[in-house]
Motif scaffolding. Structure first.
Motif, PDB file in Angstrom:
ATOM      1  N   VAL A  72      -8.223  11.319  16.001  1.00 35.94           N
ATOM      2  CA  VAL A  72      -7.526  10.301  16.782  1.00 35.94           C
ATOM      3  C   VAL A  72      -8.116   8.924  16.516  1.00 35.94           C
ATOM      4  CG1 VAL A  72      -7.060   9.506  19.126  1.00 35.94           C
ATOM      5  CG2 VAL A  72      -6.826  11.927  18.565  1.00 35.94           C
ATOM      6  N   GLN A  73      -9.445   8.829  16.458  1.00 31.09           N
ATOM      7  CA  GLN A  73     -10.086   7.548  16.215  1.00 31.09           C
ATOM      8  C   GLN A  73      -9.704   6.989  14.854  1.00 31.09           C
ATOM      9  OE1 GLN A  73     -12.096   5.929  18.633  1.00 31.09           O
ATOM     10  NE2 GLN A  73     -11.571   4.282  17.233  1.00 31.09           N
ATOM     11  N   VAL A  74      -9.642   7.864  13.841  1.00 27.23           N
ATOM     12  CA  VAL A  74      -9.249   7.421  12.503  1.00 27.23           C
ATOM     13  C   VAL A  74      -7.818   6.882  12.519  1.00 27.23           C
ATOM     14  CG1 VAL A  74      -8.711   8.239  10.175  1.00 27.23           C
ATOM     15  CG2 VAL A  74     -10.860   8.896  11.262  1.00 27.23           C
ATOM     16  N   ILE A  75      -6.924   7.578  13.212  1.00 26.65           N
ATOM     17  CA  ILE A  75      -5.527   7.144  13.272  1.00 26.65           C
ATOM     18  C   ILE A  75      -5.400   5.790  13.971  1.00 26.65           C
ATOM     19  CG2 ILE A  75      -3.274   7.682  14.279  1.00 26.65           C
ATOM     20  CD1 ILE A  75      -3.891  10.638  13.816  1.00 26.65           C
ATOM     21  N   VAL A  76      -6.082   5.640  15.106  1.00 24.43           N
ATOM     22  CA  VAL A  76      -5.990   4.385  15.852  1.00 24.43           C
ATOM     23  C   VAL A  76      -6.600   3.240  15.049  1.00 24.43           C
ATOM     24  CG1 VAL A  76      -6.719   3.183  17.944  1.00 24.43           C
ATOM     25  CG2 VAL A  76      -5.930   5.551  18.079  1.00 24.43           C
ATOM     26  N   ASP A  77      -7.743   3.475  14.421  1.00 25.48           N
ATOM     27  CA  ASP A  77      -8.386   2.419  13.627  1.00 25.48           C
ATOM     28  C   ASP A  77      -7.494   1.966  12.480  1.00 25.48           C
ATOM     29  OD1 ASP A  77     -10.580   2.499  15.260  1.00 25.48           O
ATOM     30  OD2 ASP A  77     -11.816   3.702  13.905  1.00 25.48           O
ATOM     31  N   ALA A  78      -6.823   2.924  11.828  1.00 25.91           N
ATOM     32  CA  ALA A  78      -5.973   2.575  10.693  1.00 25.91           C
ATOM     33  C   ALA A  78      -4.669   1.922  11.135  1.00 25.91           C
ATOM     34  CB  ALA A  78      -5.677   3.817   9.859  1.00 25.91           C
ATOM     35  N   GLY A  79      -4.159   2.334  12.310  1.00 30.66           N
ATOM     36  CA  GLY A  79      -2.863   1.832  12.747  1.00 30.66           C
ATOM     37  C   GLY A  79      -2.902   0.564  13.565  1.00 30.66           C
ATOM     38  N   ALA A 102       1.623  13.782  11.094  1.00 27.04           N
ATOM     39  CA  ALA A 102       2.074  14.737  10.087  1.00 27.04           C
ATOM     40  C   ALA A 102       1.095  14.815   8.923  1.00 27.04           C
ATOM     41  CB  ALA A 102       3.461  14.346   9.594  1.00 27.04           C
ATOM     42  N   THR A 103       0.493  13.687   8.570  1.00 26.03           N
ATOM     43  CA  THR A 103      -0.458  13.655   7.452  1.00 26.03           C
ATOM     44  C   THR A 103      -1.769  14.329   7.813  1.00 26.03           C
ATOM     45  OG1 THR A 103       0.516  11.561   6.722  1.00 26.03           O
ATOM     46  CG2 THR A 103      -1.640  12.123   5.822  1.00 26.03           C
ATOM     47  N   ALA A 104      -2.146  14.303   9.095  1.00 24.63           N
ATOM     48  CA  ALA A 104      -3.461  14.787   9.514  1.00 24.63           C
ATOM     49  C   ALA A 104      -3.613  16.296   9.413  1.00 24.63           C
ATOM     50  CB  ALA A 104      -3.735  14.341  10.950  1.00 24.63           C
ATOM     51  N   GLU A 105      -2.538  17.016   9.352  1.00 26.94           N
ATOM     52  CA  GLU A 105      -2.619  18.477   9.367  1.00 26.94           C
ATOM     53  C   GLU A 105      -3.425  18.986   8.175  1.00 26.94           C
ATOM     54  OE1 GLU A 105       0.300  22.424   9.585  1.00 26.94           O
ATOM     55  OE2 GLU A 105       1.148  20.401   9.505  1.00 26.94           O
ATOM     56  N   GLY A 106      -4.483  19.734   8.474  1.00 35.05           N
ATOM     57  CA  GLY A 106      -5.298  20.356   7.441  1.00 35.05           C
ATOM     58  C   GLY A 106      -6.303  19.456   6.770  1.00 35.05           C
ATOM     59  N   LEU A 107      -6.429  18.221   7.223  1.00 37.38           N
ATOM     60  CA  LEU A 107      -7.356  17.276   6.597  1.00 37.38           C
ATOM     61  C   LEU A 107      -8.537  16.995   7.515  1.00 37.38           C
ATOM     62  CD1 LEU A 107      -4.964  14.576   5.060  1.00 37.38           C
ATOM     63  CD2 LEU A 107      -6.102  16.462   3.871  1.00 37.38           C
ATOM     64  N   PRO A 166     -11.405  14.338   9.002  1.00 41.55           N
ATOM     65  CA  PRO A 166     -11.281  12.911   9.331  1.00 41.55           C
ATOM     66  C   PRO A 166     -11.576  12.004   8.136  1.00 41.55           C
ATOM     67  CG  PRO A 166     -12.399  14.060  11.115  1.00 41.55           C
ATOM     68  CD  PRO A 166     -12.246  15.056   9.986  1.00 41.55           C
ATOM     69  N   GLY A 167     -12.565  12.374   7.312  1.00 36.25           N
ATOM     70  CA  GLY A 167     -12.887  11.544   6.152  1.00 36.25           C
ATOM     71  C   GLY A 167     -11.745  11.454   5.162  1.00 36.25           C
ATOM     72  N   ARG A 168     -11.126  12.578   4.848  1.00 29.85           N
ATOM     73  CA  ARG A 168     -10.010  12.563   3.902  1.00 29.85           C
ATOM     74  C   ARG A 168      -8.776  11.914   4.529  1.00 29.85           C
ATOM     75  NH1 ARG A 168     -10.289  18.338   0.574  1.00 29.85           N
ATOM     76  NH2 ARG A 168     -12.424  18.029  -0.221  1.00 29.85           N
ATOM     77  N   LEU A 169      -8.591  12.132   5.821  1.00 24.08           N
ATOM     78  CA  LEU A 169      -7.462  11.506   6.493  1.00 24.08           C
ATOM     79  C   LEU A 169      -7.573   9.989   6.452  1.00 24.08           C
ATOM     80  CD1 LEU A 169      -4.927  11.698   8.270  1.00 24.08           C
ATOM     81  CD2 LEU A 169      -6.455  11.856  10.264  1.00 24.08           C
ATOM     82  N   LYS A 170      -8.780   9.463   6.594  1.00 26.50           N
ATOM     83  CA  LYS A 170      -8.982   8.011   6.580  1.00 26.50           C
ATOM     84  C   LYS A 170      -8.490   7.405   5.276  1.00 26.50           C
ATOM     85  CE  LYS A 170     -12.601   4.541   7.261  1.00 26.50           C
ATOM     86  NZ  LYS A 170     -14.040   4.317   7.564  1.00 26.50           N
ATOM     87  N   THR A 171      -8.776   8.074   4.149  1.00 26.03           N
ATOM     88  CA  THR A 171      -8.337   7.570   2.852  1.00 26.03           C
ATOM     89  C   THR A 171      -6.811   7.570   2.765  1.00 26.03           C
ATOM     90  OG1 THR A 171     -10.360   8.413   1.840  1.00 26.03           O
ATOM     91  CG2 THR A 171      -8.530   7.888   0.376  1.00 26.03           C
ATOM     92  N   ARG A 172      -6.176   8.649   3.214  1.00 23.81           N
ATOM     93  CA  ARG A 172      -4.721   8.745   3.160  1.00 23.81           C
ATOM     94  C   ARG A 172      -4.073   7.675   4.042  1.00 23.81           C
ATOM     95  NH1 ARG A 172      -2.971  14.072   1.936  1.00 23.81           N
ATOM     96  NH2 ARG A 172      -4.400  14.964   0.393  1.00 23.81           N
ATOM     97  N   LEU A 173      -4.627   7.485   5.228  1.00 18.06           N
ATOM     98  CA  LEU A 173      -4.012   6.544   6.165  1.00 18.06           C
ATOM     99  C   LEU A 173      -4.183   5.092   5.736  1.00 18.06           C
ATOM    100  CD1 LEU A 173      -4.800   8.082   9.675  1.00 18.06           C
ATOM    101  CD2 LEU A 173      -2.802   8.382   8.210  1.00 18.06           C
TER     102      LEU A 173
END
Length: 493
Positions: A116-123, A140-145, A147-154
């Protein structure tokens, strides 16, 4: 002839591990749900503040006071800083209002707090009208990732949704530049500066070059690196550091002739070996530059002489018990204190006491309770201010640690309403809480001994006592106190 595959042996630990895993997942889901519910509650608290000023042509200050009043109520009940709760309310409102899909997924246990923190920081840097789309895509992107990998995608996703160019956003980002202190452990803190990347990299590069010059000037010495090995004096070249440092031989010759080789104090040739690491050297250079140098862009400078900025020196408030100065080996019993930040070591306190030209206030305290009885100094100053600094030491709002030297003296009972200018009606409040006392429904009265009694808008009462000094006399329980040696002569009868 046929061969049969032997049956696999049962793993007695698999079932137990599966049970533990299931319990961990279940607890994680419960925790995520509870955290999300708290966020929703804090968001509702923030909306209460907005509703209190709705329909009114309220100023930004009135809205801020309404939010601060509510945050203080929650903070006092939870023994937290009102600033902390106000920040939590702000983040909760952002999450609940702008990222509702993320909040729903968190409450359902599909996301962790880190996700959640990664999503809020990026958005959050996105405009409000783009956050809804980002919210749906991010979950939708966060599934299976992780937080570190999600941050790059976001990061890539957020950039694709930006309506403005990076250059335009950088101009806005420059407005957020700041410096702040993050308290650490063992008397250490992080000094964090938010700067444009080009300036930050340039500052770091200059520190790299200067530290390399100091290291290269060490005659016949070697430097331990971060891994514990020693590195020759040609350190910058060995580590791939950038920058030209000139003739190494000349630098070493200057050091042999009594030049500064990185140590300070004492006679030439008597310095202890400089074994600081590269990071330590850089930190020392940075501190020296910030504490002693005058800025070039000084609008108060006249001609070639220094301006007002060059004459400004650092100001801190330190409490040093006399016995700690005399017996540093017992400093843990009654350590020196940097007011608002915590204990500091005796050597640093002694160095400050010996170096400062400002007269120290002597604080006379009760030997048992530690209450302030009297203050005096060898140089005439404002006696009331000295007494209040010694008694309060920091802002007297419950939980606030702002040092008194950064606070304002406030009349508990307003002077305009007949309040006396006396220590029994005065207390230090930081600007934030001084303003809050004036413009919100919080009330305060001062009891004997400098005790402040705060009453919240809901009628709850919180008492803030002056922080007592350690008593000069300590009484130990009988079972802990060792009996004194019996040196008396035996009776003659």
């Amino acid at each position: 002839m046929t061969s049969e595959t032997p049956p696999s042996r049962p793993n007695p630990g698999a079932a137990a591990l599966s049970s533990v895993l299931a319990e961990v997942r279940e607890v994680d889901a419960d925790l995520a749900s509870a955290e999300a519910r708290r966020v929703r509650a804090l968001a509702r608290a923030g909306h209460l503040a907005l509703d209190a000023t709705a329909g009114l042509r309220a100023s930004a200050k009135a809205s801020e006071m309404a939010l601060r009043e509510i945050a203080s109520e929650i903070a006092a009940a939870e023994c937290l800083s009102d600033r902390t709760v106000q920040r939590q309310i702000g983040r909760a409102m952002t999450l609940a209002d702008d990222f509702p899909v993320t909040l729903d997924a968190w409450e359902a246990g599909a996301l962790s707090r880190s996700h959640v923190q990664v999503i809020v920081d990026a958005g959050t840097p996105l405009p409000l009208d783009r956050r809804g789309e980002f919210d749906v895509l991010a979950v939708a992107t966060a599934e299976g990732l992780s937080p570190g990998r999600l941050k790059t995608r976001l990061a890539a996703l957020a950039e694709s949704l930006q309506p403005t160019t990076l250059t335009e956003r950088h101009q806005q980002g420059r407005e957020t530049r700041c410096v702040r202190v993050v308290p650490g452990e063992n008397g250490m803190s992080d000094l964090v500066a938010r700067l444009p990347t080009v300036l930050a990299v340039g500052i770091y590069d200059r520190l790299v070059q200067q530290s390399a010059a100091i290291v290269d000037a060490r005659a016949g010495s070697s430097l331990p690196n971060l891994d514990g090995d020693t590195v020759p004096t040609g350190l910058a070249a060995a580590l791939g550091e950038r920058g030209t440092r000139g003739d190494h031989g000349s630098a070493r010759a200057a050091s042999d002739d009594g030049g500064d080789s990185g140590d300070h104090g004492g006679e030439a040739g008597e310095h202890a070996a400089d074994t600081r690491t590269v990071d330590q050297v850089r930190a020392d250079i940075l501190a020296d530059l910030l504490l002693t140098a005058a800025p070039d862009a000084d609008p108060t400078r006249v001609g070639d002489g220094p301006g007002t900025l060059g004459a400004i020196r650092a100001r801190v408030q330190v409490v040093v018990p006399a016995l700690t100065m005399l017996r540093p080996e017992n400093e843990n019993l009654d350590p020196a204190e940097l007011v608002g930040h915590g204990p500091i070591d005796a050597a640093t306190a002694r160095a400050l006491a010996e170096a400062t030209a400002v007269p120290w206030d002597r604080v006379i305290t009760h030997p048992v309770t530690g209450a302030v009885l009297r203050t005096d100094t060898y140089q005439r100053t404002a006696a009331i201010d000295r007494h209040l600094r010694a008694r309060d030491r920091h802002c007297r709002w419950p939980g606030c640690t702002a040092p008194a030297v950064r606070c304002e003296v406030d009349h508990t009972h307003d002077h305009a309403l007949g309040g006396a200018t006396d220590v029994s009606n005065l207390a230090y409040l930081c600007q934030r809480h001084h303003t809050q006392k004036q413009f919100t429904r919080w009330k305060v009265r001062q009891l004997p001994g400098g005790v402040l009694e705060w009453t919240s808008p809901t009628g709850r009462v919180y008492v803030d006592d002056p922080l007592p000094y350690s008593p000069a006399v300590r009484f130990l329980p009988d079972e802990l106190a060792s009996p004194p040696p019996d040196d008396r002569e035996p009776a003659p009868f």
